[in-house]
Enzyme design. Structure first.
Site, PDB file in Angstrom:
ATOM      1  N   GLU A   1      82.413  46.981  45.512  1.00  0.00           N
ATOM      2  CA  GLU A   1      82.210  46.463  46.868  1.00  0.00           C
ATOM      3  C   GLU A   1      82.246  44.936  46.917  1.00  0.00           C
ATOM      4  OE1 GLU A   1      78.531  48.083  48.278  1.00  0.00           O
ATOM      5  OE2 GLU A   1      79.403  50.041  48.726  1.00  0.00           O
TER       6      GLU A   1
ATOM      7  N   ASP B   1      59.613  73.563  83.472  1.00  0.00           N
ATOM      8  CA  ASP B   1      59.270  72.267  84.041  1.00  0.00           C
ATOM      9  C   ASP B   1      57.778  71.988  83.983  1.00  0.00           C
ATOM     10  OD1 ASP B   1      61.766  71.317  84.669  1.00  0.00           O
ATOM     11  OD2 ASP B   1      61.737  72.018  86.744  1.00  0.00           O
TER      12      ASP B   1
ATOM     13  N   GLN C   1      60.525  46.104  85.659  1.00  0.00           N
ATOM     14  CA  GLN C   1      59.485  45.197  85.175  1.00  0.00           C
ATOM     15  C   GLN C   1      58.477  45.916  84.286  1.00  0.00           C
ATOM     16  OE1 GLN C   1      60.170  45.913  88.346  1.00  0.00           O
ATOM     17  NE2 GLN C   1      58.319  46.260  89.560  1.00  0.00           N
TER      18      GLN C   1
ATOM     19  N   HIS D   1      65.933  68.619  93.293  1.00  0.00           N
ATOM     20  CA  HIS D   1      65.493  67.410  92.596  1.00  0.00           C
ATOM     21  C   HIS D   1      66.104  66.166  93.221  1.00  0.00           C
ATOM     22  CE1 HIS D   1      62.964  68.433  89.190  1.00  0.00           C
ATOM     23  NE2 HIS D   1      63.719  69.479  88.938  1.00  0.00           N
TER      24      HIS D   1
ATOM     25  N   GLU E   1      71.435  70.432  80.206  1.00  0.00           N
ATOM     26  CA  GLU E   1      70.023  70.162  79.949  1.00  0.00           C
ATOM     27  C   GLU E   1      69.258  71.486  79.857  1.00  0.00           C
ATOM     28  OE1 GLU E   1      66.324  67.721  82.041  1.00  0.00           O
ATOM     29  OE2 GLU E   1      68.119  68.209  83.194  1.00  0.00           O
ATOM     30  N   HIS E   2      69.493  72.368  80.809  1.00  0.00           N
ATOM     31  CA  HIS E   2      68.850  73.685  80.831  1.00  0.00           C
ATOM     32  C   HIS E   2      69.929  74.762  80.849  1.00  0.00           C
ATOM     33  CE1 HIS E   2      66.250  70.958  83.394  1.00  0.00           C
ATOM     34  NE2 HIS E   2      65.490  71.195  82.335  1.00  0.00           N
TER      35      HIS E   2
ATOM     36  N   HIS F   1      74.213  42.107  43.631  1.00  0.00           N
ATOM     37  CA  HIS F   1      73.641  43.440  43.444  1.00  0.00           C
ATOM     38  C   HIS F   1      73.883  43.917  42.014  1.00  0.00           C
ATOM     39  CE1 HIS F   1      73.480  43.445  47.801  1.00  0.00           C
ATOM     40  NE2 HIS F   1      72.923  44.642  47.819  1.00  0.00           N
TER      41      HIS F   1
ATOM     42  N   GLN G   1      66.642  73.667  91.064  1.00  0.00           N
ATOM     43  CA  GLN G   1      67.279  72.543  90.394  1.00  0.00           C
ATOM     44  C   GLN G   1      67.866  71.578  91.404  1.00  0.00           C
ATOM     45  OE1 GLN G   1      67.345  72.244  86.879  1.00  0.00           O
ATOM     46  NE2 GLN G   1      67.831  70.179  87.512  1.00  0.00           N
TER      47      GLN G   1
END
Length: 417
Positions: free
Chosen positions: A400, A346, A177, A248, A312-313, A405, A245
């Site tokens: 084209e 971090d 939401q 988490h 990611e790392h 155009h 790590q």
């Protein structure tokens, strides 16, 4: 726990970002539709049902009061982290260019976004670092208004971080939401141009569904670290970094690749030792079961596998990390040497900790000023140059099948002298 390179080759090479839908997708779509159609009424209804409180905007005086109420050491940590993140991003090029020649003017205007939404997860711990890591780069980029959203009963430390980061507005709202409110706008919540920040699967699914109505910097998945280590590395530090790590969440991944079998054995033993006193040991064990210590033939093979995984790392806990930096092609962020641990990244090292997950580092990078800027091309050709180019452009247009155009270009070509 120790695996061979062959056992993980296919997993590394074929992995991709996935989100477990289950029944969540239909729930998210229902929430999004109702907020889009009903605005604040639906926003409050869902917030009360899911979070136990109506949405409210928290005034800035409460942010400052929360900041002033922090223990002095935490205030200093917040201020230092903010200063380091800000200093890092002030070094990133921001400017466009305008070039005037006899043919006219060509260039690029670089403009910041007008309004950005930052989602800050609530849950069991206040992610105060996420406020700084998203809002500070946006501020440096010159974003006109930064709107924060965090689930109700916002932790005072998040309010304090919002004050330090220089955000503009903060709403106590969470979940799909909150994403809907920022994407579509309501009477209370302004519509934003882009949403950044991590969240649970409902938040990620909502971000995926509203993309197009609003910009997204990424669809973050479970966090991950891959460490490449040689015999010079300290098993105690390696185990600590893997557990940092793994704690988490159960879907996190923490990998260690090394050609040194004795090192891997020592790390395995150290993991068990450190897990015995880790408060989130049950969560870490689940994450480690998804991960592993991998024996490779050489550091070169370890880096080859790391590029396949695109973490990611990426942590290079080797004797001479700079010597191997040139071999890295795919990583969200790189941490050189065992002193530059990912946990520092971090919180306080400088670069944002918002980085690509799920292998998306193959084509994307960490959060940067470019995520809060738009590039606008500028074309201002002289009449003679336009006429010369129009003849060639008309030829392309007719190929084209776009006669309209071509005719517009023909009219310019007639002015060629």
């Amino acid at each position: 726990m120790i695996r061979t390179a062959e056992q993980v080759r296919d997993r590394f090479a074929n992995r991709r970002m996935t989100v477990e839908y289950g029944d969540a997708l239909e729930t998210v779509r229902t929430i999004l539709r109702s907020v889009e159609l009903e605005g604040d009424a639906a926003l409050d209804r869902w917030s009360e049902q899911l979070d136990g409180a109506r949405v409210q905007e928290i005034p800035k005086r409460e942010w400052r009061e929360a900041y002033e109420g922090l223990e002095a050491g935490l205030r200093d940590a917040l201020e230092t982290a903010k200063e380091r993140v800000e200093a890092f991003y002030r070094k990133e090029p921001q400017g466009g260019f305008l070039e005037a020649t006899p043919e006219g003017v060509l260039g690029q205007l670089v403009r910041p976004l007008d309004r950005v939404g930052v989602y800050v997860p609530g849950g069991s711990a206040p992610l105060i670092s996420s406020v700084l890591m998203a809002a500070v780069p946006a501020k440096v980029a010159g974003v006109g208004e930064i709107v924060l959203a965090s689930p109700p009963r916002v932790h005072p430390a998040i309010l304090a971080a919002a004050w330090v980061a220089g955000a503009d507005r903060l709403f106590a709202m969470g979940g799909a939401q909150a994403i809907a409110a920022m994407a579509y706008g309501t009477e209370r919540v302004p519509r934003v141009d882009k949403v950044v920040g991590p969240g649970n699967r409902y938040v990620v699914l909502a971000k995926r569904e509203v993309y197009g109505s609003v910009g997204m910097e990424a669809l973050p998945g479970p966090t991950e670290t891959l460490i490449v280590a040689d015999a010079s590395a300290d098993p105690r530090l390696l185990a600590a970094d893997l557990l940092a790590q793994a704690e988490h969440g159960p879907d996190s991944e923490a990998w260690l690749l090394s050609p040194d079998g004795e090192l891997l054995e020592a790390v395995a033993a150290e993991l068990e030792h450190q897990l015995s006193s880790l408060p989130r040991a049950d969560i870490a064990r689940q994450a480690l079961a998804r991960s592993g210590l991998v024996r490779v033939e050489s550091l070169e093979q370890a880096l080859e596998w790391a590029n396949l995984y695109a973490p990611e790392h990426l942590c290079l806990s080797v004797r001479e990390p700079l010597e191997h930096l040139g071999q890295v092609r795919n990583a969200g962020g790189i941490f050189l040497g065992e002193h530059s641990c990912e946990a520092l990244g971090d919180y306080i090292a400088g670069p944002s900790h918002v980085m690509p997950t799920g292998g998306t580092a193959r084509y994307g990078g960490g959060l940067a000023l470019r995520d809060f800027l738009k590039v606008i091309p500028v074309v201002g050709l002289s009449g003679q140059t336009a006429a010369r180019l129009a003849r060639l452009g008309a030829r392309l247009a007719r190929e084209e099948g776009l006669e309209g155009h071509a005719r517009a270009l023909d009219l310019r070509a007639r002015h060629e002298s």
